[in-house]
Each structure stands twice: as structure tokens, then as C-alpha cells.
Scaffold this active site. Structure first.
Site, PDB file in Angstrom:
ATOM      1  CB  THR A 158      -0.981  -0.015   1.189  1.00 41.17           C
ATOM      2  OG1 THR A 158      -0.255  -0.246   2.414  1.00 41.17           O
ATOM      3  CG2 THR A 158      -2.029  -1.109   1.008  1.00 41.17           C
ATOM      4  CE  LYS A 184       0.376  -3.398   3.379  1.00 41.08           C
ATOM      5  NZ  LYS A 184      -0.382  -2.466   4.330  1.00 41.08           N
ATOM      6  CB  THR A 195      -2.052  -1.660   8.603  1.00 40.04           C
ATOM      7  OG1 THR A 195      -2.640  -2.029   7.364  1.00 40.04           O
ATOM      8  CG2 THR A 195      -0.986  -0.663   8.335  1.00 40.04           C
ATOM      9  CD  GLU A 281       1.826   5.130   6.369  1.00 46.82           C
ATOM     10  OE1 GLU A 281       1.046   4.453   5.689  1.00 46.82           O
ATOM     11  OE2 GLU A 281       1.462   5.853   7.315  1.00 46.82           O
ATOM     12  CG  ASN A 403      -0.713   8.314   7.595  1.00 46.93           C
ATOM     13  OD1 ASN A 403      -1.399   7.321   7.426  1.00 46.93           O
ATOM     14  ND2 ASN A 403       0.587   8.259   7.813  1.00 46.93           N
ATOM     15  CB  SER A 408      -5.508  12.256  -2.179  1.00 46.09           C
ATOM     16  OG  SER A 408      -6.055  12.994  -1.120  1.00 46.09           O
TER      17      SER A 408
END
EC number: 2.3.1.35
Length: 408
Positions: A158, A184, A195, A281, A403, A408
Site C-alpha cells: 500500500t 507489507k 496494518t 511511512e 496520512n 487522495s
């Protein structure tokens, strides 16, 4: 953990299909704009299966379905995975969609639906575009090449920036046994997996009961010892398939080479965990926290995870600020047994605290160390024999940007 013996080798083709009898594929079916979003792993024969799942009370439909399959059937031959949609908080339609994915995969492969696991990752609360998935399952063709394995690794991502693969081989009972893993995970990593999706394959001969116990034990010190941002996902899943095609004698804790197999299994899980933490991230650095001298191993792991999960510690590492006060503060609010007058702390090789008091150090040298891509923090509490580790990443401006615009 026992010492890894010389017969163990890390495979350069770090592929989920490196063990005998596995194939995989990944394609773009249309759930995401351009990137691959549908993957499949297949074993030639039904395999022993073990699984660990999210602790979040809200669980995605595919996770509920797969968890039931793992615990009731104890065998699995294929896993179908999509990214781009979590199929979570989608009610009865979500479960119907997960069941359809399971059924279509079974029909494609000519096996029982009870031998198929389903996993999803992506945006929560959106109904799956099943027309895309149905077409994708019809199109996907698992294969045995490295390209097939890369396609699969890409299909489950992702917000990840890199693929996460690892594989090791070892000789057991005169047979080569391989354990491989792919994962992942980049955000929503805490606590207890978060996640992330993790898949481990092995051609080892091991029964489900022993495999499940090993996975649970390993998860506590690897997948459950990473944190990025303090959020827990609805889809966290780690599945292990062991198809026995290496033809070694059945592995149990009584097997003379059990510790060798366990070492490599833990190493695969640890490799994946560190890759996830490093790819947090917006992250620029991997943070490893080691705690010794705690009352118990469990408390040591809890303290290590508290430190690496502290937003203030994470931002200090990002800013290359040798602010050890944030480390000792996190130790203090961990809820574990400590003696404030007996704590030792090191950042890298530099001691900054001894017996709870500051030790003079070179700010210039420590600032230079903190510019490395991997930062190690060590604490000794001098309270007992407990040891533990945790991994995380720094907290950057990019984390907020990623985040703030996730949909988007």
C-alpha cells in the site's frame, strides 16, 4: 535463541516461492489506479497452516473468514490477497465478498474452499469492487519464476516504498529445508502487528500444532515488537504454510535439529519485522531498542517498545538530537518495575546515563552517529535477567503528509 549453525545460508533469491512446491503471482486488476493489487500464493499440496491475527476488536471480513479456516481446517493450499481495499467495516456485503474470493480461487485451482485463505489491505469502509476482483482471479496465473514472486510482493503493498522479502536454507535430516517470507507494512504498526500482512512459506515437514505454537512464540518477539505510529489495523494477518515437500522427519521440539529450524524461523520473522519498521511511512531511520536487566523478558520487551514508540524519541532521532531525557522518560512511564537510580542508557556506543545520572559525552560525535540510517538505543535496568528488543522508525514531516492524503 540458539546460535545459528554454519549449515544455514541466506538465499540471494529472497523469494516467497523459494521452498519446494510453491508458486505465486501478482497482477493489476483495477482496485488501485496503476499498481499491482491482486496476489496469490499456491502450494502443490495441502500444507499445515498457522496464523496470528489483529487484536483490534473490529476485524475485517477476510480476516474473520481466514481465522476460522486456520483454526478449523488446519490445512491450507492457497491464499488470495488484494490491496487497495481493506474490506473492513463493510457488513454482510463484505463477508459475502470475502467468501466469493475464497470460492472463486478454489474453483480456479480445483481445490476445496476450506483450503483457501483470504487477506485484504487498503482503505477501510469501502465496498469491494468485486467485478474487478472476479476478473482478476480469472486472469491471475501463479508461476515458479523470480518474476512471479516479485509480482506477488508488489501486489500486496500500500504505502510501502519497498518490497519486503527474505529466505534461508538449512540442512535437516540430510534434506535442504527452506523458509521464506514476504510482508507489507508501513503505517498503523502498533500494537501487535498492525496494518501488516505477512506470509511465510516452508517445505519443512511439521504438523499444524507445532507450527502454530512456534508462530505464536515467534510473533511475541518479532512482529509484536515493532511500532511505527501507535495505530492498530483491522486486517493484521501473518500466515505460515508448511507443505512437507522437503521430506525431513517431522519437526517437533523433541527433534534433534528443532532449535536450528526455530532459529531460522525467528530470523525470517525478525528480518520482515525490521524491514517493516525501517519502511515506516515517511521514515528515514530504523530505531532498535534493546533492554536488559528487566524483571522479566516480557517487561523488557514492553519497555523497549515504549521507548521506540515514543513520539518524542522518534522526533529526536529524526532531528539528530541526542536528547536522552526522552528515552529515560519513556522508560519511566512504561508501567514496568524500575529503579530510577540504577538505570544505564547508551545511544550507539556512547554511554549517556549511569545509575540514573548524566554522563558527559561529545554532542558532536553523538549527533554524527544519529545521522546514520540505523540508530541503536540500549538500556540496562539492573533489576533482573529480563531481555527484550523492539524496532521502530523516526517520525518525519512526510508521515503527516502521507496520512493526510491517504485516500487522495
Amino acid at each position: 535463541m540458539a546460535q545459528i549453525v554454519e549449515s544455514v545460508k541466506k538465499l540471494t533469491s529472497e523469494s516467497i516461492i523459494a521452498p519446494k512446491g510453491f508458486s505465486a503471482a501478482g497482477i493489476h486488476c483495477g482496485l488501485k489506479h496503476k499498481k499491482k493489487d491482486l496476489g496469490m500464493i499456491v502450494s502443490e499440496v495441502p500444507a499445515s497452516v498457522a496464523g496470528v491475527f489483529t487484536t483490534n476488536a473490529i476485524k475485517a471480513a477476510p480476516l474473520v473468514l481466514t481465522k476460522e479456516t486456520v483454526y478449523t481446517n488446519e490445512k491450507m493450499q492457497a491464499i488470495i490477497i488484494n490491496s487497495g481495499n481493506a474490506n473492513a467495516c463493510t457488513g454482510t456485503q463484505g463477508m459475502a465478498d470475502a467468501l466469493q474470493m475464497q470460492q472463486l480461487t478454489a474453483e480456479k485451482l480445483g481445490i476445496s474452499p476450506q483450503l483457501v485463505g483470504v487477506a485484504s489491505t487498503g482503505v477501510i469502509g469501502e465496498i469491494m469492487k468485486m467485478d474487478k476482483v472476479v476478473t482478476g482471479i480469472d486472469m491471475i496465473q501463479p508461476g515458479h519464476t523470480l518474476e512471479n514472486a516479485i509480482d506477488f510482493a508488489q501486489s500486496i503493498l500500500t504505502t510501502d516504498t519497498v518490497m519486503k522479502n527474505t529466505a534461508y536454507a538449512v540442512e535437516i535430516d540430510g534434506q535442504e529445508v527452506i523458509i521464506a517470507g514476504v510482508a507489507k507494512g508501513s503505517g498503523m504498526i502498533e500494537p501487535n502487528m498492525a496494518t501488516m500482512l505477512g506470509f511465510i512459506t516452508t517445505d519443512a515437514n511439521i504438523e499444524q500444532k507445532e507450527l502454530q505454537a512456534l508462530l505464536k512464540k515467534t510473533t511475541d518477539t518479532t512482529f509484536n515488537a515493532i511500532t511505527v505510529d501507535g495505530d492498530t489495523s483491522t486486517n493484521d494477518t501473518v500466515l505460515v504454510l508448511a507443505n512437507g515437500l522437503a521430506q525431513n522427519n517431522p519437526l517437533t521440539p523433541e527433534h534433534p535439529q528443532w532449535s536450528v529450524f526455530e532459529d531460522i524461523f525467528v530470523k525470517v520473522a525478525e528480518d520482515l519485522s525490521k524491514m517493516i519498521a525501517q519502511d515506516g511511512e515517511g521514515a528515514t531511520k530504523l530505531i532498535e531498542v534493546t533492554v536488559e536487566g528487566a524483571i522479566t523478558d516480557e517487561e523488557a520487551r514492553k519497555i523497549a517498545k515504549t521507548v521506540v514508540g515514543s513520539p518524542l524519541v522518534k522526533t529526536a532521532v529524526f532531528g539528530c538530537d541526542a536528547n536522552w531525557g526522552r528515552v529515560i522518560c519513556a522508560i519511566g512511564y512504561s508501567g514496568c518495575t524500575i529503579d530510577p537510580t540504577n538505570i544505564l542508557i547508551k545511544i550507539g556506543d556512547t554511554m549517556v546515563v549511569e545509575k540514573g545520572e548524566p554522563i558527559p559525552f561529545s554532542e558532536t560525535e553523538l549527533t554524527a552517529y544519529l545521522k546514520n540510517h540505523e540508530v541503536k538505543i540500549y538500556a540496562n535496568l539492573h533489576q533482573g535477567d529480563g531481555v527484550g528488543k523492539a524496532w521502530g522508525c523516526d517520525l518525519t514531516y512526510d508521515y503527516v503528509q502521507i496520512n493526510a492524503t491517504y485516500r487522495s
